[in-house]
Design an enzyme around this catalytic site. Structure first.
Site, mmCIF file in Angstrom:
data_model
loop_
_atom_site.group_PDB
_atom_site.id
_atom_site.type_symbol
_atom_site.label_atom_id
_atom_site.label_comp_id
_atom_site.label_asym_id
_atom_site.label_seq_id
_atom_site.Cartn_x
_atom_site.Cartn_y
_atom_site.Cartn_z
ATOM 1 N N CYS A 382 0.826 -1.207 0.000
ATOM 2 C CA CYS A 382 0.000 0.000 0.000
ATOM 3 C C CYS A 382 0.862 1.261 0.000
ATOM 4 O O CYS A 382 1.449 1.599 -1.016
ATOM 5 C CB CYS A 382 -0.998 -0.039 1.161
ATOM 6 S SG CYS A 382 -2.457 0.956 0.799
ATOM 7 N N HIS A 508 -3.604 -4.897 0.303
ATOM 8 C CA HIS A 508 -3.094 -5.459 1.558
ATOM 9 C C HIS A 508 -3.185 -6.986 1.541
ATOM 10 O O HIS A 508 -4.164 -7.552 2.042
ATOM 11 C CB HIS A 508 -3.904 -4.916 2.744
ATOM 12 C CG HIS A 508 -3.666 -3.471 3.010
ATOM 13 N ND1 HIS A 508 -2.640 -3.018 3.807
ATOM 14 C CD2 HIS A 508 -4.299 -2.361 2.563
ATOM 15 C CE1 HIS A 508 -2.654 -1.699 3.860
ATOM 16 N NE2 HIS A 508 -3.653 -1.274 3.103
ATOM 17 N N GLU A 510 -1.781 -8.991 3.355
ATOM 18 C CA GLU A 510 -1.696 -9.556 4.714
ATOM 19 C C GLU A 510 -3.053 -9.978 5.275
ATOM 20 O O GLU A 510 -3.119 -10.759 6.214
ATOM 21 C CB GLU A 510 -1.010 -8.564 5.666
ATOM 22 C CG GLU A 510 -1.779 -7.290 5.991
ATOM 23 C CD GLU A 510 -1.473 -6.130 5.039
ATOM 24 O OE1 GLU A 510 -1.082 -6.404 3.881
ATOM 25 O OE2 GLU A 510 -1.644 -4.962 5.439
HETATM 26 N N1 GLN Z 1 -1.949 6.849 2.852
HETATM 27 C C1 GLN Z 1 -2.083 6.111 1.649
HETATM 28 C C2 GLN Z 1 -3.447 6.288 1.016
HETATM 29 O O1 GLN Z 1 -4.363 6.707 1.655
HETATM 30 C C3 GLN Z 1 -1.784 4.622 1.879
HETATM 31 C C4 GLN Z 1 -2.770 3.939 2.765
HETATM 32 C C5 GLN Z 1 -2.283 2.617 3.301
HETATM 33 O O2 GLN Z 1 -1.104 2.309 3.285
HETATM 34 N N2 GLN Z 1 -3.186 1.808 3.819
HETATM 35 O O3 GLN Z 1 -3.635 6.016 -0.139
#
Ligand code: GLN
Length: 534
Positions: A382, A508, A510
């Protein structure tokens, strides 16, 4: 009709109620029962999505895009139950619904009260989970500790449940602490007695006690707990500290906790011994052949719970590779002060997880540069992917001031930015790109090799996206865009050419890794790290 198990906690918090609930689910599921788990959280937030990791730890995202408590992650890791938005209920949600109904006039002029209106809403939500999951057993974990003001309506609803559903269809399990007092050389049962006493005042007599302890409970101690707490001796279950949480189902199984539950419910089920679990998961977790050290470059690294699912996924990847994964937690702000070399020279892999806000970003970017240039396996998740794109734009494509508009509104090269639809968003809660989306993988890429198929589905939680205007340029310079969400033409996976293992994903992974089924990205990452080490 479903049967219900309510799991409460006493004495102190952080006893591992979520893991204990998941493990009870596991041993029942192994007997052939269809189970599901849910969590009732006493806080007034509608969901934990808007909470700071320091307050709450990881926000776990379900398939259908709910931002939930991290205990739901344990439920999915230990069992096959499908966890969706209904499986996490908060006080905030309950009151929200009741107040909306009141404003609509649904209550026909009645006075709205905790009992019965709030407790009815809680019970309806529990029944709803039973209904949509079609489970034979619904495990209901009640957050907080017995004695908290906030959890009273949930406990009252649990009490009423037995009135409605009947004795043999409801079961109360209480998790408590039996501390060992070093100076006295003794185990103390008094806190447990008090905790059960408090539960009884509310009208709940637990049927089973699970005792967290660092020392084994002697026969005498069990007798005492049994007598004072009014619980059959065999239903006093010992949960001594374990080296791996994945041992816990075996610990419960050994004390025939599954049998005790089944006999209470008058259920006869097929036999199970959890031998596969023991062989595939526990033995590998406890006694692996190899060892590999990886750096985890994040912002909330002092917090055990902030990246719970990522840490667990690394454990799973270790199990799959017969290796212990030594995780060196590096604060990205320390990299900013002391340089990447200082922290990363001895590791065989670098992982940059998700996150929000600009603090520590530059350190993450430096760590990624180091891994890219030194050919060290890299996995970005992410925000980790967004940083990988920024790093590549700055250092390979000479877009020196490239950035995400999350960190610099007016950046000259917004390689990561907001989609049009996000510009309109006003509320913070529940408005990110959330939940599972399909992703198409490009053939002959690392991603394709790792997954071994073309269409995957992964869970998201972010607002910002790769800015497609830069795709051509970055591609020309050696970035590979190996995963796309076709419907909106969104970049989901990036790689770099001529690197043994450099992959970063907008989603994600995970949230889908399991101890006996490590996620391919984590498995591949640890495999590559082991190869580098050799
Ligand atoms: N801050 C980034 C976004 O909002 C990544 C978010 C995250 O890593 N879950 O896109």
């Amino acid at each position: 009709m479903a049967k219900y198990i309510f799991i409460t906690g006493g004495v102190i918090s952080s006893l591992g109620k979520g893991i204990a609930s998941a493990c009870i689910g596991k041993i029942l599921e192994s007997r052939g029962l269809k189970i599901t788990l849910m969590k009732l959280d006493p806080y007034i937030n509608v969901d934990p999505g808007t909470m700071n990791p320091y307050q709450h730890g990881e926000v776990y995202v379900t398939q259908d895009g709910a931002e939930t408590d991290l205990d739901l992650g344990h439920y999915e890791r230990f069992t096959n139950s499908k966890i969706i938005k209904f499986n996490n209920v908060t006080t905030g949600q309950v009151y929200n619904t009741v107040i909306s109904k009141e404003r609509r006039g649904d209550y026909l002029g009645k006075t709205i009260q905790v009992i019965p209106h709030i407790t009815n809403e809680i019970k309806d939500r529990i029944k709803k989970v039973a209904e949509v999951s079609n489970a034979e057993i619904v495990l209901v974990e009640i957050g907080g500790t017995v004695g908290d003001i906030e959890s009273l309506p949930f406990l009252e609803a649990a009490r009423q449940f037995r009135q409605e559903a009947g004795y043999n269809n409801t079961l109360y399990i209480h998790l408590t602490l039996v501390p060992y007092i070093k100076v006295a050389g003794e185990i103390k049962t008094k806190p447990t007695q008090h905790s059960v006493g408090t539960l009884r005042e509310i009208g709940i007599q637990p049927d089973i006690l699970i005792c967290r302890t660092e020392k084994s409970l002697s026969d005498e101690v069990r007798d005492k707990i049994s007598l004072f707490c009014n619980i059959r001796k065999e239903a006093v279950i010992e949960a001594k500290d374990v080296d791996s949480i994945y041992q816990l189902p075996l610990v419960f199984k050994k004390q025939i906790l599954d049998e005790i539950i089944l006999s209470h419910f008058n259920l006869i089920c097929k036999f199970s011994d959890l031998k596969d679990w023991e062989k595939i998961v526990v033995e590998k977790a406890l006694d692996p052949k190899y060892n590999v050290k990886i750096a985890f470059v994040g912002k909330y690294i002092t917090l055990q719970d902030a990246y719970k699912s990522v840490y667990e996924s690394l454990v799973h990847a270790g199990i799959a590779n017969d290796s212990r994964v030594e995780v060196m937690r590096v604060d990205s702000e320390d990299i900013e002060k002391q340089g990447a070399e200082n922290f990363l020279k001895e590791v065989s892999g670098v992982l940059v997880p998700g996150g929000f806000g600009s603090r520590g970003i530059e350190g993450k970017i430096q760590a990624i540069k180091y891994a890219r240039e030194r050919q060290i396996p890299f996995l970005g998740l992410c925000l980790g992917m967004q940083c990988a794109v920024i790093e590549f734009a700055r250092n390979v494509c000479a877009l020196k001031k490239a950035n995400s508009t999350e960190f610099n509104h007016k950046t000259a090269y917004p390689v990561i930015s907001l989609l049009e639809e996000q510009h309109k968003v006003k509320n913070l809660g529940g408005t990110m790109r959330l939940g599972a989306y399909p992703c198409n993988l490009k053939k002959n890429t690392l991603a394709y090799r790792i997954y071994g198929r073309q269409l995957i589905s992964e869970r998201h939680r972010h607002r910002y996206e790769f800015n497609d205007k830069y795709r051509k340029l970055l591609e020309k310079k050696g970035m590979i865009f190996s995963g796309l969400y076709r419907k909106q033409n969104l970049v989901e996976i990036v790689e770099v050419k001529n690197h043994p293992f450099f992959i970063a994903v907008q989603f994600h992974p995970e949230f889908q890794s399991k101890p006996d089924k490590a996620h391919p990205l984590f498995r591949g990452f640890i495999k590559a790290s082991l190869a580098l080490k050799k």
